[in-house]
Design a protein around this motif. Structure first.
Motif, mmCIF file in Angstrom:
data_model
loop_
_atom_site.group_PDB
_atom_site.id
_atom_site.type_symbol
_atom_site.label_atom_id
_atom_site.label_comp_id
_atom_site.label_asym_id
_atom_site.label_seq_id
_atom_site.Cartn_x
_atom_site.Cartn_y
_atom_site.Cartn_z
ATOM 1 N N SER A 3 -13.229 22.136 -1.260
ATOM 2 C CA SER A 3 -12.550 21.277 -2.222
ATOM 3 C C SER A 3 -11.283 20.684 -1.618
ATOM 4 C CB SER A 3 -12.206 22.062 -3.490
ATOM 5 O OG SER A 3 -11.374 23.170 -3.193
ATOM 6 N N ASN A 4 -10.493 21.502 -0.914
ATOM 7 C CA ASN A 4 -9.268 21.015 -0.285
ATOM 8 C C ASN A 4 -9.574 20.018 0.819
ATOM 9 O OD1 ASN A 4 -7.733 22.584 -1.951
ATOM 10 N ND2 ASN A 4 -7.157 24.084 -0.410
ATOM 11 N N GLU B 209 -12.283 18.219 1.304
ATOM 12 C CA GLU B 209 -12.890 16.999 0.773
ATOM 13 C C GLU B 209 -11.877 16.145 0.033
ATOM 14 O OE1 GLU B 209 -16.148 18.331 -1.569
ATOM 15 O OE2 GLU B 209 -17.321 19.016 0.162
ATOM 16 N N ARG B 210 -10.974 16.776 -0.705
ATOM 17 C CA ARG B 210 -9.948 16.020 -1.425
ATOM 18 C C ARG B 210 -9.016 15.304 -0.447
ATOM 19 N NH1 ARG B 210 -6.634 19.141 -5.690
ATOM 20 N NH2 ARG B 210 -5.939 17.007 -6.098
ATOM 21 N N GLY B 211 -8.638 16.002 0.623
ATOM 22 C CA GLY B 211 -7.779 15.376 1.621
ATOM 23 C C GLY B 211 -8.457 14.205 2.301
ATOM 24 N N LYS C 277 -10.961 12.403 1.109
ATOM 25 C CA LYS C 277 -11.176 11.333 0.136
ATOM 26 C C LYS C 277 -9.906 10.514 -0.070
ATOM 27 C CE LYS C 277 -12.756 10.481 -4.604
ATOM 28 N NZ LYS C 277 -13.229 11.103 -5.875
ATOM 29 N N ALA C 278 -8.758 11.202 -0.157
ATOM 30 C CA ALA C 278 -7.489 10.497 -0.329
ATOM 31 C C ALA C 278 -7.205 9.590 0.868
ATOM 32 C CB ALA C 278 -6.353 11.507 -0.501
ATOM 33 N N THR D 226 -9.444 6.514 0.819
ATOM 34 C CA THR D 226 -8.955 5.559 -0.189
ATOM 35 C C THR D 226 -7.833 4.719 0.404
ATOM 36 O OG1 THR D 226 -9.524 7.049 -2.018
ATOM 37 C CG2 THR D 226 -7.900 5.326 -2.463
ATOM 38 N N LYS E 201 -0.111 9.005 -5.397
ATOM 39 C CA LYS E 201 -1.392 9.694 -5.532
ATOM 40 C C LYS E 201 -1.681 10.550 -4.297
ATOM 41 C CE LYS E 201 -3.728 6.579 -8.764
ATOM 42 N NZ LYS E 201 -3.847 7.635 -9.810
ATOM 43 N N VAL F 86 -1.904 14.742 -3.872
ATOM 44 C CA VAL F 86 -3.028 15.453 -3.258
ATOM 45 C C VAL F 86 -2.528 16.306 -2.094
ATOM 46 C CG1 VAL F 86 -5.184 15.201 -1.970
ATOM 47 C CG2 VAL F 86 -4.742 13.744 -3.946
ATOM 48 N N GLU G 109 -0.901 19.406 -3.432
ATOM 49 C CA GLU G 109 -1.851 20.311 -4.080
ATOM 50 C C GLU G 109 -2.722 21.067 -3.075
ATOM 51 O OE1 GLU G 109 -2.320 17.820 -8.293
ATOM 52 O OE2 GLU G 109 -3.952 17.819 -6.803
ATOM 53 N N VAL G 110 -3.104 20.392 -1.980
ATOM 54 C CA VAL G 110 -3.940 21.067 -0.973
ATOM 55 C C VAL G 110 -3.100 21.602 0.183
ATOM 56 C CG1 VAL G 110 -5.885 19.592 -1.563
ATOM 57 C CG2 VAL G 110 -4.447 18.966 0.368
#
Length: 295
Positions: A8-9, A11-13, A15-16, A19, A137, A141, A144-145
């Motif tokens: 999750s961490n 993938e979130r990093g 993805k950000a 973007t 944003k 992220v 959070e990660v």
């Protein structure tokens, strides 16, 4: 490919970062076209800064992917160092972009040219808004990660927003001041280069600290010691070292127990301490415990 980090961490990093790359591709085209049509070097310099965003964000994305790999025979502690290394690369790219912008700005200041067009202000206002939203944003992220690379990428976006803001101010001064103020746009670009260097240091310092196994900020040591002391049989914590590698933390503990305990009993206590720490601090990947006699 198996992953060492929390999917999750990681993938979130990633993805950000992707973007940010997508947004910057569009902004480079908009800035470069508007700067050329609107006779604004500050806006062209801003486009150059966004272009470096694309390049460095790509390296950030690659660094995050490498950092997510599972430990192997040659990298028993994982590949987490790739993450701060990517962040350091961002800082070097920012400095290079700042130098290029500064040199071109000085040349333009010494060369008379036309005043930028008024419509460039509308474009810049929109760019500042988009970049600031993107920064917030990505910074969220990154926090959070707990990723220095994602935080670095976020600050790269913020530096771009600052560059656009200084360009807006410079062009406004040139338009309001009229003849004799044409170079205000270039002075704005020069000022922006200084801000970019400052942001580069802001990115470099924590990343370098992580590479050097600097103790993480916050109350990590106190919290880990407190957890260890809740385990029956633990009498004192002699040493506690914490270091961050990528998204995760590694802990080294010297735990004092009754010297008359058997090896098996000491081992059981060490196992309980390790499990307690990993349970209450999920970001901790491993705990190495050395048992010592208290008497």
């Amino acid at each position: 490919m198996e992953e060492h980090l929390s999917p999750s961490n990681a993938e979130r990093g990633q993805k950000a970062t992707l973007t940010g790359i997508a947004v910057n591709i569009g902004l480079v085209l908009i800035k470069a076209t508007t700067g050329w049509l609107g006779n604004s070097y500050a806006l062209i310099a801003d486009a150059l800064e966004s272009a470096t965003d694309i390049i460095t964000s790509t390296f950030i994305w690659l660094g995050l992917r490498v950092a997510a790999r599972k430990p192997d025979e040659n990298h028993p502690y994982g590949h987490g160092k790739a993450e701060p290394l990517a962040a350091m690369l961002v800082s070097f790219a920012l400095i290079a972009a700042a130098i290029l912008i500064a040199v071109q700005s000085i040349q333009n200041i010494q060369t008379p040219h036309e005043t930028p067009k008024a419509f460039t202000l509308i474009v810049l206002a929109g760019i500042v808004l988009v970049k600031e939203v993107l920064f917030r944003k990505m910074a969220q992220v990154g926090s959070e990660v707990d990723s220095s690379a994602v935080k670095a990428d976020a600050w790269h976006q913020r530096s771009d927003a600052i560059t656009s803001l200084t360009a807006f101010i410079g062009i406004s001064i040139a338009l309001i001041g009229g003849p004799g103020y044409e170079s205000a746009d270039d002075w704005a670009a020069l000022l922006a280069s200084g801000v970019i260097v400052f942001n580069a240091y802001h990115i470099f310092r924590p990343s370098f600290g992580e590479i050097m196994d600097e103790s993480p900020s916050g109350n990590w040591r106190a919290e880990i010691e407190a957890i260890a002391l809740t385990i029956p049989g633990v009498e004192r914590i002699e040493k506690c070292y914490v270091r961050k590698t990528g998204f995760e933390y590694f802990v080294d503990l010297h735990v004092e127990v009754d010297g008359d305990l058997s090896v098996r009993e000491g081992h059981a206590i060490a196992h309980q301490v390790k499990e307690a720490i990993k349970s209450q601090k999920p970001a901790v990947y491993d705990v190495l415990i050395h048992i010592e006699p208290s008497n």
